[in-house]
Design a protein around this motif. Structure first.
Motif, PDB file in Angstrom:
ATOM      1  N   GLY A  46       8.663  -2.301  35.346  1.00 15.07           N
ATOM      2  CA  GLY A  46       8.348  -1.181  36.113  1.00 15.07           C
ATOM      3  C   GLY A  46       8.526   0.289  35.387  1.00 15.07           C
ATOM      4  O   GLY A  46       7.848   1.124  35.646  1.00 15.07           O
ATOM      5  N   ALA A  47       9.654   0.212  34.512  1.00 12.90           N
ATOM      6  CA  ALA A  47       9.538   1.266  33.691  1.00 12.90           C
ATOM      7  C   ALA A  47       8.559   1.731  32.759  1.00 12.90           C
ATOM      8  O   ALA A  47       8.367   2.798  32.233  1.00 12.90           O
ATOM      9  CB  ALA A  47      11.151   1.205  32.932  1.00 12.90           C
ATOM     10  N   ILE A  90      13.897   8.469  29.672  1.00 10.36           N
ATOM     11  CA  ILE A  90      13.100   9.223  28.911  1.00 10.36           C
ATOM     12  C   ILE A  90      12.044  10.215  29.736  1.00 10.36           C
ATOM     13  O   ILE A  90      11.802  11.274  29.611  1.00 10.36           O
ATOM     14  CB  ILE A  90      12.287   8.489  27.703  1.00 10.36           C
ATOM     15  CG1 ILE A  90      13.555   8.088  26.668  1.00 10.36           C
ATOM     16  CG2 ILE A  90      11.271   9.307  27.029  1.00 10.36           C
ATOM     17  CD1 ILE A  90      13.134   7.349  25.639  1.00 10.36           C
ATOM     18  N   ALA A  91      11.403   9.255  30.713  1.00  9.14           N
ATOM     19  CA  ALA A  91      10.498   9.626  31.525  1.00  9.14           C
ATOM     20  C   ALA A  91      10.821  10.875  32.608  1.00  9.14           C
ATOM     21  O   ALA A  91      10.223  11.847  32.939  1.00  9.14           O
ATOM     22  CB  ALA A  91       9.692   8.468  32.355  1.00  9.14           C
ATOM     23  N   GLY A 127      11.328  14.973  36.856  1.00  5.30           N
ATOM     24  CA  GLY A 127      11.015  14.435  38.268  1.00  5.30           C
ATOM     25  C   GLY A 127       9.848  15.245  38.829  1.00  5.30           C
ATOM     26  O   GLY A 127       9.442  14.644  40.078  1.00  5.30           O
ATOM     27  N   ILE A 128       8.822  16.034  38.113  1.00  5.31           N
ATOM     28  CA  ILE A 128       7.592  16.714  38.686  1.00  5.31           C
ATOM     29  C   ILE A 128       6.389  15.841  37.993  1.00  5.31           C
ATOM     30  O   ILE A 128       6.534  15.495  36.720  1.00  5.31           O
ATOM     31  CB  ILE A 128       7.761  18.020  38.233  1.00  5.31           C
ATOM     32  CG1 ILE A 128       9.040  18.808  38.645  1.00  5.31           C
ATOM     33  CG2 ILE A 128       6.389  18.650  38.789  1.00  5.31           C
ATOM     34  CD1 ILE A 128       9.156  20.153  38.136  1.00  5.31           C
ATOM     35  N   GLY A 133       0.254  11.837  36.602  1.00  7.95           N
ATOM     36  CA  GLY A 133       1.483  10.932  36.014  1.00  7.95           C
ATOM     37  C   GLY A 133       2.832  11.033  36.687  1.00  7.95           C
ATOM     38  O   GLY A 133       3.348  12.135  36.786  1.00  7.95           O
ATOM     39  N   GLN A 134       3.369   9.920  37.088  1.00  5.22           N
ATOM     40  CA  GLN A 134       4.442  10.060  37.894  1.00  5.22           C
ATOM     41  C   GLN A 134       5.754   9.251  37.079  1.00  5.22           C
ATOM     42  O   GLN A 134       5.495   8.206  36.984  1.00  5.22           O
ATOM     43  CB  GLN A 134       4.359   9.815  39.320  1.00  5.22           C
ATOM     44  CG  GLN A 134       3.208  10.710  39.868  1.00  5.22           C
ATOM     45  CD  GLN A 134       3.132  10.354  41.244  1.00  5.22           C
ATOM     46  OE1 GLN A 134       4.153   9.949  42.015  1.00  5.22           O
ATOM     47  NE2 GLN A 134       2.136  10.941  42.005  1.00  5.22           N
ATOM     48  N   SER A 135       6.808   9.615  37.006  1.00  7.97           N
ATOM     49  CA  SER A 135       7.872   9.070  36.419  1.00  7.97           C
ATOM     50  C   SER A 135       8.752   8.286  37.274  1.00  7.97           C
ATOM     51  O   SER A 135       9.709   7.524  37.270  1.00  7.97           O
ATOM     52  CB  SER A 135       8.881  10.142  35.611  1.00  7.97           C
ATOM     53  OG  SER A 135       9.255  10.871  36.605  1.00  7.97           O
TER      54      SER A 135
END
Length: 341
Positions: free
Chosen positions: A86-87, A158-159, A165-166, A260-262
């Motif tokens: 998932g990461a 890292i992400a 978080g944006i 793109g979403q962390s």
């Protein structure tokens, strides 16, 4: 026919029926039964389930669960786990969007080149993560559970640091229109990609040396090594393939989300393990079939869609997923005892 023979035939009939049922369950009957019951029950409870737009949505969700589930299957069949799947999806989603955002500034109008570049870089990240996981597991003999858990934490950190978080916007429009929302022969393009990956996994498992070696390493690594199997290279191949498939999932998810979403992929490790176990992959390694994992992923997608249609709270959806996994583990234990009896 003598009376004694007739009596023996009648007495043996239940045992024959029981043995046929056992064979059916051991050869994938459990997941098939689960899937049929889920589809029929959902269609009866919520007629909107059979709406074309909803079915297309189910197919897209199924595709985006199937690919990482196959990644998990490869690692579990080799006797390991990959909690970082998932990461990797989240990290490669961020990478995909970032490459497109920066590239569109320096190379405007070159959308196809940016899409290809982002895919190549995302796959490179996935392969690198798989290589590191495999190296720590095979060379240093570390626990796959702990290694991939640590990798998950590193990648998520890292992400989140990179994005704060944006979501990262700037994904090219043609990527979203043609990949995320695109269709071929009235079916989502992402579904065709997932089916292609499924076909490749089936061929690899049944007809290639690598597929046989993964089964051998998962069954008994020491015996496989004594038989001449390059166990380290096999583990590296399994983990790198898993990383590549997780990266492909992140790339495709970015096309669907348009950014793109962390934060995506938080429950994907649990979902992929559930799909693998329900699909008959052994937690001890050496057992696993791609086609049954695909049916299990479809079952979980139907369950998730059904809960969304009846507006079940997301917190309870996670509870249901955990309960399904517990049931699948219990059934696997019962079948294992039958095999050993």
């Amino acid at each position: 026919m003598s009376s004694e023979t007739a009596t023996m035939t009648v007495a043996n009939a239940p045992s024959h029926r029981a043995s046929r049922l056992d064979r059916f369950l051991m050869q994938g009957g459990i997941v098939i039964t689960f899937l049929v019951v889920a589809v029929v029950a959902t269609a009866l409870i919520e007629p909107r389930f059979l709406n074309r737009l909803n079915l297309l949505n189910v197919m897209r969700n199924f595709a985006l669960l199937l690919i990482p589930s196959l990644a998990q299957m490869l690692v579990m069949t080799a006797g390991g786990f990959d909690l970082s799947v998932g990461a990797v999806v989240a990290a490669t989603s961020v990478v995909t969007a970032a490459v497109m955002l920066v590239g569109s500034i320096y190379f405007p109008g070159m959308e196809l080149a940016l899409i290809i570049a982002s895919l190549v870089i995302a796959l490179g990240v996935g392969a690198l993560v798989g290589l590191v996981n495999a190296g720590l597991v095979s060379i240093f003999s570390l626990s796959p559970f702990m290694v991939t858990l640590a990798m998950m934490s590193v990648l998520m950190g890292i992400a989140l640091y990179f994005t704060q978080g944006i979501p990262i916007y700037g994904v090219v429009d043609s990527f979203v229109a043609n990949v995320g929302r695109g269709q071929f022969l009235s079916l989502p393009l992402v579904l065709w990609v997932a089916l292609g990956v499924l076909a490749a996994c089936i061929i690899m498992q049944r007809f290639t040396a690598l597929g046989r070696h993964i089964y051998a390493v998962g069954s008994d690594q020491r015996s496989a090594r004594l038989s001449g199997v390059a166990t380290s290279r096999t583990l590296i191949a399994a983990y790198m393939l898993a990383g590549l498939l997780a990266a492909l999932t992140g790339f495709l998810m970015t096309s669907r989300l348009g950014s793109g979403q962390s934060t995506i992929g938080g429950t994907l490790a649990l979902e992929t393990i559930a799909a693998a176990v329900i699909g008959g992959v052994s937690l001890r390694g050496g057992v696993g079939r791609a086609e049954l994992v695909a049916l299990a992923a479809l079952f979980l997608s139907v369950i998730a869609n059904a809960m969304n249609l009846v507006q079940v709270d997301s917190k309870y959806q996670t509870l249901v997923l955990g309960a399904v996994l517990i049931v699948a583990l219990a059934i696997e234990r019962l079948l294992l005892r039958k095999r050993q009896a």
